[in-house]
Structure formats: C-alpha cells, structure tokens
Design a protein around this motif. Structure first.
Motif, PDB file in Angstrom:
ATOM      1  N   GLN A 389     -53.086  31.415  18.177  1.00 49.12           N
ATOM      2  CA  GLN A 389     -51.552  31.337  17.737  1.00 49.12           C
ATOM      3  C   GLN A 389     -51.571  31.997  16.114  1.00 49.12           C
ATOM      4  O   GLN A 389     -52.341  31.580  15.663  1.00 49.12           O
ATOM      5  CB  GLN A 389     -51.071  29.813  17.514  1.00 49.12           C
ATOM      6  N   ALA A 390     -50.400  32.790  16.086  1.00 53.77           N
ATOM      7  CA  ALA A 390     -50.216  33.824  14.952  1.00 53.77           C
ATOM      8  C   ALA A 390     -49.641  32.617  13.920  1.00 53.77           C
ATOM      9  O   ALA A 390     -49.031  31.740  14.191  1.00 53.77           O
ATOM     10  CB  ALA A 390     -49.174  34.660  15.287  1.00 53.77           C
ATOM     11  N   PRO A 391     -50.101  32.647  12.749  1.00 52.82           N
ATOM     12  CA  PRO A 391     -49.907  32.044  11.640  1.00 52.82           C
ATOM     13  C   PRO A 391     -48.449  32.186  11.132  1.00 52.82           C
ATOM     14  O   PRO A 391     -47.742  33.419  11.506  1.00 52.82           O
ATOM     15  CB  PRO A 391     -50.710  32.475  10.309  1.00 52.82           C
ATOM     16  N   LEU A 392     -47.927  31.374  10.620  1.00 50.75           N
ATOM     17  CA  LEU A 392     -46.187  31.306  10.160  1.00 50.75           C
ATOM     18  C   LEU A 392     -46.278  32.095   8.745  1.00 50.75           C
ATOM     19  O   LEU A 392     -47.063  31.815   8.062  1.00 50.75           O
ATOM     20  CB  LEU A 392     -45.785  30.037  10.400  1.00 50.75           C
ATOM     21  N   THR A 409     -33.712  38.207  13.048  1.00 55.65           N
ATOM     22  CA  THR A 409     -34.046  37.140  12.305  1.00 55.65           C
ATOM     23  C   THR A 409     -34.083  35.893  13.323  1.00 55.65           C
ATOM     24  O   THR A 409     -34.700  34.965  13.221  1.00 55.65           O
ATOM     25  CB  THR A 409     -32.569  36.994  11.324  1.00 55.65           C
ATOM     26  N   MET A 410     -32.940  35.892  14.225  1.00 57.81           N
ATOM     27  CA  MET A 410     -33.038  34.606  15.206  1.00 57.81           C
ATOM     28  C   MET A 410     -34.436  34.490  16.084  1.00 57.81           C
ATOM     29  O   MET A 410     -34.918  33.551  16.272  1.00 57.81           O
ATOM     30  CB  MET A 410     -31.789  34.717  16.240  1.00 57.81           C
ATOM     31  N   LEU A 415     -39.564  31.738  16.657  1.00 58.80           N
ATOM     32  CA  LEU A 415     -40.852  31.535  16.730  1.00 58.80           C
ATOM     33  C   LEU A 415     -41.594  30.865  15.608  1.00 58.80           C
ATOM     34  O   LEU A 415     -42.896  30.827  15.564  1.00 58.80           O
ATOM     35  CB  LEU A 415     -41.623  33.166  16.500  1.00 58.80           C
ATOM     36  N   GLY A 416     -40.814  30.325  14.654  1.00 61.75           N
ATOM     37  CA  GLY A 416     -41.253  29.168  13.893  1.00 61.75           C
ATOM     38  C   GLY A 416     -41.143  29.807  12.172  1.00 61.75           C
ATOM     39  O   GLY A 416     -41.750  29.063  11.419  1.00 61.75           O
ATOM     40  N   HIS A 417     -40.872  31.319  12.214  1.00 59.13           N
ATOM     41  CA  HIS A 417     -41.077  31.773  10.671  1.00 59.13           C
ATOM     42  C   HIS A 417     -39.707  31.374   9.666  1.00 59.13           C
ATOM     43  O   HIS A 417     -38.880  31.039  10.316  1.00 59.13           O
ATOM     44  CB  HIS A 417     -41.245  33.324  10.829  1.00 59.13           C
ATOM     45  N   ASP A 418     -40.092  31.339   8.632  1.00 54.02           N
ATOM     46  CA  ASP A 418     -39.072  31.382   7.477  1.00 54.02           C
ATOM     47  C   ASP A 418     -38.578  32.563   7.258  1.00 54.02           C
ATOM     48  O   ASP A 418     -39.211  33.512   6.789  1.00 54.02           O
ATOM     49  CB  ASP A 418     -39.808  30.436   6.131  1.00 54.02           C
TER      50      ASP A 418
END
Length: 466
Positions: A389-392, A409-410, A415-418
């Motif tokens: 799992q890739a880090p956020l 952006t969406m 994917l959980g990123h800010d």
C-alpha cells in the motif's frame, strides 16, 4: 567539337599537318601572294592547334612552321641564313604564334569554366527539382497525416460520447445494470488507452527527433520485460480471438537498457502484430541469446507486407494501406518510434514478409551482456513491491485546464491523499507556501507563468527557508 576535349594525338596531327601546309604554300607561291597565303595558313594552323591542344600545341605548330620556312624554301631547299628582312618577318611570326597560342589557351580555359558552370547549373536544377518534389511529397504526407490524425482521434470520441449518454440515461431511468455499466467502463478505458497511445507516440517521436529523450540505462533482463509486455497485450489478443504464444528461456537475457522503453518497444511491435492479424490468427513471440546479441522475434499470420514496403515501413507516417477506409487504425508512427528507440539502445530491427496475406516477422537485436558471476541480476519486469500500500501524501495539483485538474484531484482524494488544486502559477505558489505539499503535479504549458517558472520559484523558496 568541345573546346575542353583534349587529345594529344589530335593536337600533334594538327600541328604537323598545318606546319607542312605552311611550308608547302611558301614553296609553291613566291612574292607577296605567297607571303599572304602562307601567313593565313600559318595563323589558321596555330589557332587550330591551340584549340585542339592548348598553348603547347600552338607553340609546336609555330616552331615547325618557322623551321619549315628556314629549311624548305628557296633557294635550294637548304638551310640558309636569312637576311634582316626575313629575320624580322620570322620574329613577327614567332611572336604572333606564341600570342595566338596563349590566347587560345585562355579561351579554352574560359570555355572550360563556362562548361563547368553549366554542369553545376544542371546539377543545381536537378537538385532543386528533387528537393521541390520531396517538399511536395512531404506536404502531401502532412495533409494525409492530418486527415488520419483527425480520423484516429475522432474514432474513440464517438464511443466515449455514446457511453456517457448511455450512462446518463441509465441513471435517469434507474436501470443501472452493473454488468452493463462494467462493460461500458471497460470500453471507455480501451478508447482512452487508444487515444493515450496515439498522443504518447507522437510526443515520443518529437522528443527523439529533437534529441530530448533520455534513457535510464541499467542492467535489465529482456525475458522479464518481454513477459511484462505480453501480459499487457493479452486482453487485446483475447478480444480479437488471437492465439498468443511465447517462448522465453529460463536463463536471464541481460542487456544494458531502459526498462520502460524496452517494454514500450516490445509492446508496440506486439500491438502491431495483433492489430494486423485477423481474428483467430496466431502471434508467436520468441527470445534467445545468439552470440553477442539478444534476439527477439514477433511472428504473426496477419496481412503481411509487400516487398517494396519492408524498408519504408519504419519511416514516419508510412503504412501499407493509407486510405481512410482502411481496416486498421493508426498514424504510421509506431514502428518509426520503435526503430529509433531500438537504435538508441545500440540495436537493430528488421521486418520480414513473404508478401500480402503471408504474415510477417519483426526481429529485434540488442547487444547482450554476460550474467554476473553470482548469477544475481535485477528483473524490472517483476513488481516485488508494487502490491504494498502506497503511503498517503499532501499533494498539489496545478493545471490551467480545469477539467484535468478537477478530475485528477478527485481521483487522488478517492485514494486517500490530502489534495489542493490550483489553475495558475501564482495561486500554485501561494498554496505551496501554505500547505507544504510532499508531491506536486505541475503542468508545463500554462499562461502567464509556465510550469518551468513555477518550479524555479518553488526551488528558490525552498532554499531560502533552509
């Protein structure tokens, strides 16, 4: 007779015959008449000899004529000492003969220059005609390419538009069949992938032509990369009902190369084989170590290539069938890109075919490396850590095209990123200073402040805050 055509034998013959004629004239005619006729014959002889052989032949004719006048003229046809009158006349003949010889030499050289200039003009005209024909051909090919480009870009847009309308109607009517929607999504992905492939190929060809492409060379295993390319094309082969087989040896086939570009090379050739093979056809991929080379062969039972096109097929925009009504799409740049990428790796690619309807084979040869002593090597084709799992991250998306910025952006937020978004360089700098992003997706071609300038200012701000 051309003045530049030299012939030693011809010039000597003219000089001897002319001098004999001068002597004979002096023998046959006495008095002023003989002098006038002899002078005329002498001048004609020197001119003819000078034209035929240059200044040397002219002076030879002058010398022989003077000698004949001394030996074979009266009295007694014996060598005699001339009086001052004869001596002055003889000197005038000699001076005149030498002057005429030098004049003929200058005339001959001038004529040589004229003829050389004429030859140059003929060559220049021929070269200009050839260049003009090439320009006309290039212009025709440009028009054909633009027509093909419009056609190829329009093809995916129609099913995409239909799919969006179908999706909208399904939502309005509340009849959302999940299997049908999955099929629609898969079709849309295929069409987007096709457009992406076309545009990426165009950009890559432009980068290579302008020497802007950089290879990330490393020790790689061709077998693993080839397997990766085959996996990527399996779904396309299944859709067309093709039988795709491969023979890749278990031992490593090592080369120095860019893993991403090598996968692109193999994928393009394989995609081409699938595209030009009718449903139910066979595509066979093999790889082997042959001496100091790794040899990759992609053989198909497709439409084949006519003999005159085997070399041209790698040129830009060249296709066997270039009509808009052709059965297969494409812009005719895929194989051009493959050839140039292969050459950047120090390799070669060749096409073989027995003719239309007889299938074809593409052979790629790359310089091989010897395995390392411990038998360990990197296999970029294997994704060992891709499943983790890739880090956020905190991410900044910068693009003046709002639709592109909003959709990316969406996607990143799902994917959980800010994620924060900007549509111009100034706003991007302000958001970067406030949010301190870990990663920035930065468009290059933006108005007012392009991506390069934004990147420079971001680096400068980072250095100043250290």
């Amino acid at each position: 007779m051309q003045l530049t055509r030299r012939s030693t034998a011809w010039a000597l013959l003219v000089a001897v015959v002319g001098a004999s004629a001068v002597t004979l004239t002096r023998v046959l005619f006495d008095g002023a008449f003989g002098t006038v006729v002899g002078t005329i014959v002498f001048l004609l002889t020197v001119v003819a000899a000078g034209i035929a052989g240059g200044w040397k032949a002219g002076i030879l004719a002058t010398a022989l004529s003077a000698l004949g006048s001394l030996i074979f003229v009266k009295p007694g046809f014996t060598l005699h000492l001339p009086n001052w009158t004869d001596l002055s006349r003889l000197g005038a003949y000699l001076i005149g003969g030498v002057a005429i010889s030098l004049l003929c030499e200058g005339l001959r050289r001038a004529w040589e220059r004229v003829e050389e200039r004429q030859r140059q003009l003929v060559l220049e005209i021929a070269e200009r005609t050839r260049v003009e024909e090439q320009l006309r051909k290039a212009d025709r090919r440009k028009d054909e390419f633009l027509a093909l480009l419009a056609h190829e870009l329009r093809n995916p847009l129609a099913p995409l538009s239909n799919a969006l309308q179908l999706w909208s109607l399904a939502e309005q009517q509340g009849t959302q069949d999940q299997a049908e929607l999955a099929s629609v999504r898969a079709m849309m992905k295929r069409q987007v992938d096709q457009m992406t492939r076309l545009i990426d190929d165009l950009l890559d060809v432009s980068r290579i032509s302008n020497d802007k492409i950089k290879l990330r060379i490393a020790r790689v295993d061709v077998g693993s990369l080839l397997a990766e390319a085959i996996d990527a094309q399996k779904s396309l082969a299944q859709v067309g009902g093709h039988v795709l087989t491969s023979e890749i040896p278990a031992e490593s086939l090592l080369v120095d190369g860019d893993a991403t570009r090598l996968v692109q090379i193999f994928g393009n050739v394989l995609h081409n084989a699938i595209k030009f093979t009718p449903p139910g056809g066979r595509i066979a991929v093999t790889a082997e170590l042959a001496g100091a080379e790794v040899v990759i062969r992609v053989r198909d039972t497709g439409c084949g290539i006519p003999a005159p096109m085997l070399r041209q097929i790698f040129e830009m925009f060249e296709q066997v069938d270039q009509s808009l009504g052709r059965a297969h799409g494409g812009l005719g740049i895929g194989l051009t890109l493959v050839k140039r990428l292969v050459e950047l790796h120090g390799g070669t690619i060749a096409a073989h075919s027995e003719g239309l309807g007889r299938g074809s084979e593409f052979v790629i040869r790359l310089p091989a490396l010897q395995p390392e002593p411990d038998g360990s090597e990197t296999k970029p084709g294997e994704p060992p850590s891709a499943k983790k799992q890739a880090p956020l991250h905190r991410i900044l998306v910068v693009d003046d095209v709002k639709a592109s910025a909003e959709t990316l952006t969406m996607l990143l937020r799902v994917l959980g990123h800010d994620v924060v978004m900007a549509n111009d360089g100034k706003t991007a700098l302000e958001l970067a200073a406030h949010s301190k992003p870990d990663t920035i997706f930065l468009d290059i071609a933006m108005p007012e402040m392009n991506g390069y300038e934004v990147a420079r200012r971001l680096r400068a701000d980072r250095k100043s805050t250290r």
